[in-house]
Each structure stands twice: as C-alpha cells, then as structure tokens.
Design an enzyme around this catalytic site. Structure first.
Site, PDB file in Angstrom:
ATOM      1  N   LYS A   1       0.816  -1.213   0.000  1.00  0.00           N
ATOM      2  CA  LYS A   1       0.000   0.000   0.000  1.00  0.00           C
ATOM      3  C   LYS A   1       0.853   1.268   0.000  1.00  0.00           C
ATOM      4  O   LYS A   1       0.643   2.177  -0.821  1.00  0.00           O
ATOM      5  CB  LYS A   1      -0.903  -0.018   1.236  1.00  0.00           C
ATOM      6  CG  LYS A   1      -1.713   1.253   1.445  1.00  0.00           C
ATOM      7  CD  LYS A   1      -2.312   1.307   2.832  1.00  0.00           C
ATOM      8  CE  LYS A   1      -1.231   1.513   3.877  1.00  0.00           C
ATOM      9  NZ  LYS A   1      -1.759   1.796   5.219  1.00  0.00           N
ATOM     10  N   THR A   2       1.824   1.340   0.910  1.00  0.00           N
ATOM     11  CA  THR A   2       2.616   2.568   1.044  1.00  0.00           C
ATOM     12  C   THR A   2       3.419   2.838  -0.215  1.00  0.00           C
ATOM     13  O   THR A   2       3.496   3.983  -0.680  1.00  0.00           O
ATOM     14  CB  THR A   2       3.545   2.474   2.268  1.00  0.00           C
ATOM     15  OG1 THR A   2       2.763   2.209   3.439  1.00  0.00           O
ATOM     16  CG2 THR A   2       4.299   3.776   2.471  1.00  0.00           C
TER      17      THR A   2
ATOM     18  N   GLN B   1      -9.777  -4.467   7.619  1.00  0.00           N
ATOM     19  CA  GLN B   1      -8.919  -4.038   8.724  1.00  0.00           C
ATOM     20  C   GLN B   1      -9.515  -2.862   9.491  1.00  0.00           C
ATOM     21  O   GLN B   1      -8.802  -2.123  10.162  1.00  0.00           O
ATOM     22  CB  GLN B   1      -7.526  -3.678   8.208  1.00  0.00           C
ATOM     23  CG  GLN B   1      -6.794  -4.852   7.574  1.00  0.00           C
ATOM     24  CD  GLN B   1      -5.362  -4.522   7.212  1.00  0.00           C
ATOM     25  OE1 GLN B   1      -4.498  -4.376   8.069  1.00  0.00           O
ATOM     26  NE2 GLN B   1      -5.093  -4.383   5.923  1.00  0.00           N
TER      27      GLN B   1
ATOM     28  N   ARG C   1      -0.503 -10.187  10.587  1.00  0.00           N
ATOM     29  CA  ARG C   1       0.776  -9.580  10.997  1.00  0.00           C
ATOM     30  C   ARG C   1       1.917 -10.560  10.761  1.00  0.00           C
ATOM     31  O   ARG C   1       3.084 -10.168  10.712  1.00  0.00           O
ATOM     32  CB  ARG C   1       0.773  -9.212  12.486  1.00  0.00           C
ATOM     33  CG  ARG C   1      -0.268  -8.214  12.974  1.00  0.00           C
ATOM     34  CD  ARG C   1      -0.343  -6.968  12.144  1.00  0.00           C
ATOM     35  NE  ARG C   1      -1.363  -7.099  11.101  1.00  0.00           N
ATOM     36  CZ  ARG C   1      -1.404  -6.346  10.006  1.00  0.00           C
ATOM     37  NH1 ARG C   1      -0.487  -5.435   9.793  1.00  0.00           N
ATOM     38  NH2 ARG C   1      -2.369  -6.504   9.121  1.00  0.00           N
TER      39      ARG C   1
ATOM     40  N   ASP D   1      -4.889   8.062   3.601  1.00  0.00           N
ATOM     41  CA  ASP D   1      -4.463   6.709   3.963  1.00  0.00           C
ATOM     42  C   ASP D   1      -5.352   6.170   5.084  1.00  0.00           C
ATOM     43  O   ASP D   1      -5.929   6.929   5.848  1.00  0.00           O
ATOM     44  CB  ASP D   1      -3.003   6.758   4.420  1.00  0.00           C
ATOM     45  CG  ASP D   1      -2.393   5.372   4.555  1.00  0.00           C
ATOM     46  OD1 ASP D   1      -2.984   4.409   4.040  1.00  0.00           O
ATOM     47  OD2 ASP D   1      -1.319   5.268   5.183  1.00  0.00           O
ATOM     48  N   GLU D   2      -5.444   4.851   5.188  1.00  0.00           N
ATOM     49  CA  GLU D   2      -6.254   4.181   6.231  1.00  0.00           C
ATOM     50  C   GLU D   2      -7.692   4.725   6.245  1.00  0.00           C
ATOM     51  O   GLU D   2      -8.255   5.035   7.294  1.00  0.00           O
ATOM     52  CB  GLU D   2      -5.608   4.340   7.610  1.00  0.00           C
ATOM     53  CG  GLU D   2      -4.190   3.815   7.712  1.00  0.00           C
ATOM     54  CD  GLU D   2      -4.098   2.294   7.683  1.00  0.00           C
ATOM     55  OE1 GLU D   2      -5.144   1.632   7.513  1.00  0.00           O
ATOM     56  OE2 GLU D   2      -2.983   1.760   7.820  1.00  0.00           O
TER      57      GLU D   2
END
Length: 667
Positions: free
Chosen positions: A33-34, A243, A597, A212-213
């Site tokens: 994503k980043t 998420q 994770r 973002d998010e």
C-alpha cells in the site's frame, strides 16, 4: 518514473497511473500500500501538479514521517518540502490557525490534551458539586469524546450533572481561548461550512488529496474531506474494510463501503498480491474474513514460496499456554536463530499479558510492552511545553495555570483561584489579571511580590528569546536553572530511577527544541507539532529491544516473522462485550488483523481452563475457530491442530530426540 514497470505489479501500476477523479484503492494486508501511495504522489508531481497543491492525510505522526521520508528518497527533499503530509489533526491546526477568528476565537489558541484536560474537568466537577458524587474526570472525558465523535447523542446522556459539566467545560475552553483534539476537527468543519471564503481557499490550495487508512475515518473526518474537495473530485482514498477495527472510537467502515456512491463515478482498484505472509497464513485469514457479510470482496494471494502450516494449539490452562509460548520463543531464538525483535505475542486485552510476561522473565527473555505512557504525557515534559507556550503567548490560561506553581514560588492554590475568579469577572486572561491593580488590591504584599517576580521572569525570558530566537533552547534552559525546576522535580520523585527518568525527559525536550530550531522551525511550530503527538501505541517501538507483547488493536500496521496469537476463547476473542453489543464482525476483523501480521509462522492457541480472580473456569473455544473447522477440506495442509497434552504424552521419534539434545545441550 521509468522504474514503475519494474517495481510495481499490474494493479499497483493501474493505481499509480489513475490520477484524475475520485479513486479508491482497496489495499489488502501486505499488498504494498505505502509503495503504491508514494509512487502515485510522485507521478502526480511528474505530471505537473505543484507540490503545494498535494495533500496527504494519515492517522499517525509515524505514518506521516515515513511517507515523507520515502517520497524524499524518490524525489529529493527540496521538491517534497512543500507537500503537506500529516494527520487530520495537524491539517486542522493549519486550517484553524488561518481562520479560527471567524468563529470567535483568537488566532493564538492553545491545544489542550491529556492531564490538562483532566485537570480542567476536575475543577468543573468541584464547581458543579460533582465531588460528592465521586464523579471521575476520565469518565466525563470518555462521554465527552463519544459525543464529539458522533458515537453518542448528548440527549441520550441520562446524568444531568455530566451534561452540565460537559457544557461548562466547553464554555470554559472558549473563555480560555483553547480547543481540545476533538474540537480541532469539529471547528474546522464548522469553519469550512459557515465561511465560503475559507472553504474556497483550501479547495484551491489542495487540488489533489490522498487519504491513507480510509476505513478508520469517522463522520466528521468524512465531512471535512467533502468540504475540502470540489468537482472533478481529485481525491484518492486508500484502505481495507477488512482491517476496520476502531468502530469503538467512532470509525465508520461505511465510509469505505459506500465511497463510490458518495463520489459518483469513483474508480475502485484492488491490491490483492500479498508480499508479507505465506499462503497458509493467507488461506486461514481469507477463510475467516469471508464470514463477514458487509465487505468488499477480495482474495489475498501470497507471493512467497513455501512456508509451514498455521498451528492451532489446544492448551490445558493459561499458565501452560504462557509457559509453552515462552519456551517456544526461546527455541526460536536458539535453534532457529531468530532475533527477539522478529517475534510478537498478540492479545485481545491488556489483562492477558501478565502471565506471558512472567513466563518470559523466568527464561530471561527480553521483551517490550507496546502501549506504555506517551512521552509527551509525562509530567516534566508537559511542564516544559507549557512554559514554552506561555513564552509565545502568556495569555494562554491553561499552560499558565499548569506551571505557575511548578516549582513552588509562593503562589498557592488560594492565590491562583482568586486570579482565575478575577479574570472571569473582568473578562481578561489570567496573565493580564496577574499584572492588574484590581488583583493586587485583593492579595497580600508577600503574594504581590511573588506574582511580580514570576511575571518579570516570564517577560525577561520572552525579551531574550525575541532578541536571539536561534538560542531559544539555551535561554529557556537558563531560566529553568534560575527557577530551580530540576531540583524541585527531583524532590517529587520517590526513587533514583524516577529521577533519572525525569532528567531524561527534560533533556529530550531541550534537545528536540534545539534540533527544531536548527532546522529553521519557529517556537510556535515546535509547540504545534508536539501538541499533536497523540498517544500512538507504536511511536517508540523501534527504540526498544526484545519480543513484542502487544494487544491486537495496537498491532495494526506492524509485521513480524513469527506471531503467537493467544486466548482464542469465547468471551475473550470475540470479547463478551462485543458479542452482547452485536459487534461480532469487528471482532472477526480484529482477529484477521492479528493473523495477517505474521510473515512466516503463525501460532494460534486457546485454553480448556483459565484462572480468573483466583478460581479456575472452563473455557469454550472461540466461535471463530469453528469457522475454520467448517472449512476443513480447503484448509488441508494449511492448518495443523495440536492438542498439547496428547503431544506431551506421545513418544518422541529419533529425529526429535536428536533435535532436542542439539538445541538444549549444545547451543
């Protein structure tokens, strides 16, 4: 951007090259994503969008810093310097610094948080007669935050006293020209709604917005984004509904689910190639999350080769669970040569951590607790920041009232209370009251001398800083030494360790101030940035060493080669409160976040019995485990169920005996 074709997969490339109109990038866990966001922003700059026209909004300071650093690596610090990258709160500070006077505030407002909020609420509780009711400031603040974040309607509050305290708190904040963190958002929305010139200014300034998010946004943040955009709506939101785990603090996953209906014609791009986890981990995770009905369909695919099955351990009781986890971690370190920092133990609640912590200590395994007290909420740090704030704006009542008797200087609670009452009567700041004849007539000569000495110290320090702003840190330290602040703080400490901790806090503030000044920042900007350092669980993670002990909520955004996820029992995960409130979907997402994770190895466990309040209670496996079992055939080869007691009673084969002796005796 010639490297796009090489470094990005087809979906990432499509997201990077889609620059116009509303875009939603559905970025599953571990899908790059980043990197996609950074390349997309870089592509915008290459296509002629000016740096100052770009706005990127994140939820944590750490994420904002990482985004800026990675963009600077790609394009250079000079070009990226003018790009606005920050949290919603830092954006709102900019909006309000420019236009808050339109709402009846002064431009030099203070930002109140943490213990200062509690102190003000406590004062109002006493004034409203709530002390007799044993009403706690934290309880009022919790209700207040729910009201401001749209979780609770004020009309639903049954306790009239709490309503009265909330109303008085808000009036007092405005009287003191102060706002809290929730107000930053609420007042920014109000400003842009009510004042078209302000709204148009920011719409013209930021032509392209990235969020973002996005699944973590609440109603107020969504409204702010609507106010900041206009046709053709060059807004790109990045997130993953699977998420979304912060509904309890106001996040509305509906913002992501309904984005393309809110912004008609929005393009939706899915990132499904996972570069973090093995296929076994993803198979289990995909199987779990499919039980959530209200979600965007996506299927994560691993880009890693190989990997072992996910292991589900059935433990006889919680002490054995903790001991096994610690012992296996020890084996991972010695036999597998894992670094301690490669390993994490995840919990649903803080209360589960203690037994694992004890087991790690028994084996002398270093560990780090994620979610400790924020550096910026420590007493000595808040004191120094309050002093710095009154050097900029002595009319700011809240920081002034915090430090006026820290250290003791002959100005007690009675004098402070009288100053506060007088300032309200004359509708002036406490600072002006401390210099007024009408106040001096009310206090003794001794008190007058103490007040005048304090006022002179503040003014002298302010003058020196105005003459030599580049030496602000040295001038400020000199004043701290003159007033004997450090010695006074030492006298408040109970142990030598606490003295050392306080000294480190004082040093860090002075060092940070000096570094900020060297980088050309003003004292006002330094204070604004520090005020925005909210209590993010992960901010200091990289400064510590050892195995990570971390709650599932705090684990979001992190990754580890080896993850132990313990306590998969009904009532713990899913939590009994969430089950009773009908929030099972969010609990499932929380487990999904924890499982994803893991990069290489994932261990899940539940206990048959657990000790609570001294008594042993039987445990029921989490209903989520039953969801795994209902899909047993597709998970063959990906999920291995191990009954600990049966395993312990099984005879070891020759290879296992050899491995045991190699590990335990010859390491």
């Amino acid at each position: 951007m010639s490297s796009i074709r090489v470094e990005l997969n087809p979906s990432q490339r499509e997201a990077v090259q889609t620059l116009d109109g509303p875009v939603m990038i559905l970025a599953g866990a571990g899908t790059g994503k980043t990197r996609t966001i950074i390349y997309r922003m870089g592509h915008l700059l290459e296509k002629g969008v000016l740096p100052e026209q770009l706005l990127a909004v994140t939820f944590t300071n750490k994420a904002a810093c990482e985004m800026r650093e990675r963009l600077e690596e790609m394009l250079g610090a000079k070009l990226v310097k003018s790009v606005m990258i920050g949290t919603f709160h830092s954006l709102c500070v900019q909006i309000l610094r420019r236009g808050i006077e339109c709402l009846g505030y002064k431009s030099k407002f203070s930002i109140v948080s943490g213990s200062d909020q509690k102190g003000l609420i406590q004062q109002i509780i006493v004034e409203q007669g709530g002390a007799k009711e044993k009403l706690k400031p934290q309880d009022v603040l919790s209700v207040l935050s729910q009201v401001k974040n749209g979780i609770l309607d004020k009309r639903q509050i049954a306790d009239d006293l709490v309503v009265a305290i909330i109303d008085a708190y808000q009036k007092e904040l405005k009287l003191r020209n102060a706002v809290d963190f929730d107000d930053l958002l609420l007042l920014s929305v109000q400003l842009l709604q009510e004042h078209p010139k302000e709204r148009e200014y920011w719409r013209e300034k930021f032509t392209h917005i990235t969020v973002d998010e996005f699944q973590d946004t609440n109603g107020c943040q969504m409204e702010l984004l609507h106010l900041l955009t206009k046709e053709p709506f060059h807004i790109c939101v990045v997130g993953d509904d699977d998420q979304s785990i912060y509904g309890w603090r106001g996040a509305q996953v509906e913002n992501l689910l309904q984005f393309d209906s809110m912004f008609e014609g929005a393009k939706v791009i899915k990132l499904e190639d996972n570069y973090r986890s093995t296929q076994s981990i993803l198979e289990i995770s995909n199987t779990l999350i499919k039980h959530n009905a209200q979600r965007r369909d996506k299927q994560l695919r691993s880009q890693k080769i190989g990997g072992q099955p996910v292991k589900m351990l059935i433990m006889p009781h919680d002490n054995k669970e903790a001991a096994w986890v610690a012992d296996d971690i020890d084996t991972q370190h010695k036999a597998q040569k894992r670094e301690w920092e490669d390993i994490a133990v995840l919990f649903r609640t803080n209360g589960q951590i203690r037994k694992v912590e004890h087991a790690l200590r028994e084996l002398q395994i270093p560990y780090r607790m994620i979610g400790a007290q924020s550096f910026y909420d420590r007493r000595e740090v808040k004191d120094l920041l309050a002093y710095l704030e009154i050097l900029i704006n002595p009319d700011a009542d809240i920081p002034l009232l915090r430090v006026i008797k820290r250290p003791a200087r002959g100005i007690g609670d009675k004098i402070i209370g009288l100053a506060l009452e007088t300032s309200r009567e004359y509708r002036e700041s406490v600072w002006k009251t401390l210099q007024s004849e009408h106040f001096y007539q009310l206090i003794s000569t001794r008190a007058q001398n103490a007040v005048q000495t304090f006022v002179e110290q503040v003014n002298n320090c302010r003058i020196k800083i105005e003459e030599e702003p580049q030496n602000t840190h040295a001038i400020f330290k000199e004043w701290l030494d003159e007033m004997g602040y450090t010695e006074w703080m030492h006298r408040q400490c109970k142990t030598p360790e606490e003295i050392t901790q306080r000294d480190e806090g004082i040093y860090e503030v002075l060092f940070s101030l000096e570094s900020s000044l060297k980088h050309g920042e003003t004292l006002q900007k330094f204070i604004d940035q520090v005020a925005l350092m909210s209590d993010n669980e992960n901010e200091d993670l990289d400064k510590k060493k050892g195995v990570s002990l971390i709650t599932l909520h705090a684990s979001k955004g992190l990754e580890y080669p080896v993850v132990y996820l313990v306590g998969l029992e009904q009532g713990i995960l899913p939590h009994s409160r969430s089950v009773s409130e009908g929030n099972l979907d969010e609990e499932r997402r929380l487990l999904y976040v924890g499982m994803t994770r893991a990069q290489d190895e994932l261990y899940l466990s539940y206990c048959l019995t657990r000790r609570k309040y001294g008594d042993v209670h039987g445990c029921e496996p989490s209903s989520f485990i039953k969801e795994f079992e209902s899909q047993a055939d597709p998970l063959i080869g990906h999920l291995e169920i191990i009954n600990y007691e049966e395993e312990m009673n099984r005879e070891l084969d020759e290879d296992e005996v050899a491995e045991f002796f190699d590990t335990k005796l010859f390491d």
